[in-house]
Design a protein around this motif. Sequence first.
Motif, short mmCIF file in Angstrom:
data_model
loop_
_atom_site.label_atom_id
_atom_site.label_comp_id
_atom_site.label_asym_id
_atom_site.label_seq_id
_atom_site.Cartn_x
_atom_site.Cartn_y
_atom_site.Cartn_z
N GLY A 95 0.85 -1.19 0.00
CA GLY A 95 0.00 0.00 0.00
C GLY A 95 0.88 1.23 0.00
O GLY A 95 2.11 1.13 0.09
N ILE A 97 0.94 5.51 1.46
CA ILE A 97 0.30 6.54 2.29
C ILE A 97 -0.07 7.73 1.41
O ILE A 97 0.71 8.19 0.59
CB ILE A 97 1.26 6.98 3.41
CG1 ILE A 97 1.73 5.75 4.22
CG2 ILE A 97 0.60 7.99 4.34
CD1 ILE A 97 2.87 6.06 5.17
N ILE A 104 -4.19 5.14 3.82
CA ILE A 104 -3.38 4.29 2.95
C ILE A 104 -4.25 3.68 1.86
O ILE A 104 -5.37 3.21 2.13
CB ILE A 104 -2.70 3.17 3.77
CG1 ILE A 104 -1.70 3.78 4.75
CG2 ILE A 104 -2.01 2.15 2.86
CD1 ILE A 104 -1.16 2.78 5.75
N THR A 106 -4.68 0.72 -1.07
CA THR A 106 -4.21 -0.61 -1.48
C THR A 106 -5.28 -1.23 -2.37
O THR A 106 -6.27 -0.58 -2.72
CB THR A 106 -3.92 -1.50 -0.26
OG1 THR A 106 -3.30 -2.72 -0.69
CG2 THR A 106 -5.19 -1.84 0.51
N VAL A 119 0.23 -2.91 9.37
CA VAL A 119 0.97 -2.10 8.41
C VAL A 119 2.38 -1.87 8.91
O VAL A 119 2.58 -1.38 10.03
CB VAL A 119 0.27 -0.74 8.18
CG1 VAL A 119 1.14 0.17 7.31
CG2 VAL A 119 -1.10 -0.94 7.56
N PHE A 154 3.97 11.06 2.50
CA PHE A 154 2.86 10.57 1.67
C PHE A 154 3.11 10.91 0.21
O PHE A 154 3.94 11.76 -0.12
CB PHE A 154 1.52 11.16 2.14
CG PHE A 154 1.43 12.66 2.05
CD1 PHE A 154 0.91 13.28 0.93
CD2 PHE A 154 1.87 13.46 3.11
CE1 PHE A 154 0.82 14.65 0.84
CE2 PHE A 154 1.78 14.84 3.04
CZ PHE A 154 1.26 15.46 1.90
#
Length: 474
Positions: A95, A97, A104, A106, A119, A154
Amino acid sequence: MSRLTAVAALIVLCLGLCLPAQARVNLPDFSELAETAGAAVVNLSTVRSVNTEDKLRDFLKNHPRGGPFEDFLDQFQRRFKEEAPSKRQRSMGTGFIISKDGFIVTNNHVVEDAEEIKVQLRGKDKPLPAKVIGRDPELDLAVVKIENGGDLPFLQFGDSDVLKVGAWVVAIGNPFGLNNTVTAGILSAKGRVIGAGPFDNFLQTDASINPGNSGGPLLDLDGKVVGINTAIVASGQGIGFAIPSSMAASVIADLREHKQIQRGWLGVSIQDVDENAAKALGMEEPKGALITSVMEGEPASKAGVQVGDVITSVGGHEVKDAAAMLRVVAANRPGSKTELGVWRKGKAMTVTATLGQRDAAKLGAAKTESEPESKSASLVGMTLRPLKAEEARAVGVPAGKGLLVAEVEPGSPAADAEVKAGDVLLEANQTPVNSLADFSKVIEGDARKKGVALLLLKRGQQNLFRAVALPDKQ
């Protein structure tokens, strides 16, 4: 050696030394991108319960009783039920961020039915628990959240629509559990349909993607997410697929804010328009989405859309095929008014539909003596007859409506068009067909003139069109 020869040799030597260096200069360096973007890529591990009795049942279906291993199978079944009624299955995925507070992205298949999600952040000793915020099974996306309290790195979304085939891309993920593996390649193709779901529109890349990469980012050279890695061709190498960011970004925003998807819905069944169908419909080229059925009381029905219409545009966006129409309609908000470009019986028109909410529940949604087989039916290679009362009830057709396709001659025009015995013929060239005389009239008239018959068939619980090319008249 002459002076001229010596100079030429020196030039060749210089070129030999310089060209590799120049080639290296032109190749991108991914190290900074890998370091920066990699900090926002995470490892997801999940635990889910698997009902092993269901798996045993499936196994026994493929190993019927009565064989030489019957005693063994009986003992195996008793022992299996006593000792292993269920088990815990662990799996891993990737995944990334998308916000500093721990949202997150995914794939849905990574977290679907998970009872526990952990995670692992890069550089951290212990994994953090996460919870599912929202899932979209149709596009295979999910948003999960960790409660970290820190200022997390992120990634931001780029625009996959402007990305050109041949552009460099980078994938980061956890293939086979190997955390933060970076691979690079090019964008191999766009708009791939692989049968994964109703909105297939994948990016294809030769950047190495393997099991465990699911849910990880596909990045451009600016470190922006242009795709979410989702699928691979198990038998091939260098063939991976990613959901384009242009489709994913709005879905992820919906999941994050509303915890569910807001997708437009018309309430129709559709199929592509092929060359023969276009010819039968009087269209200059095969394009659009051909309506095979309209659900009563749904938006399309209320807007006056009819079976046999071809949707050529939605909200001003051209519709090239059925898949494109699905994507464009779904991209609109439920409740919004949308103009539909419609081709109906040789004329272009516009209707306005108020879209509904797409809901998975809605999606679940021999010859007779009195009338011998017609020459027209023989012409296209199929045997037709009226339906008996019990047959009409069984297939949901009103009494006296439609004709049963009793037989299809192998190698005939009907067989080439994939008409099958058991189909119910409802219309030919958009004219109701309730008798062999009706069918003959259409075939010898409009269909003969166009060289093709567009048949509306009912197969099981679905309607579908088949375009049958008529042989030249002798």
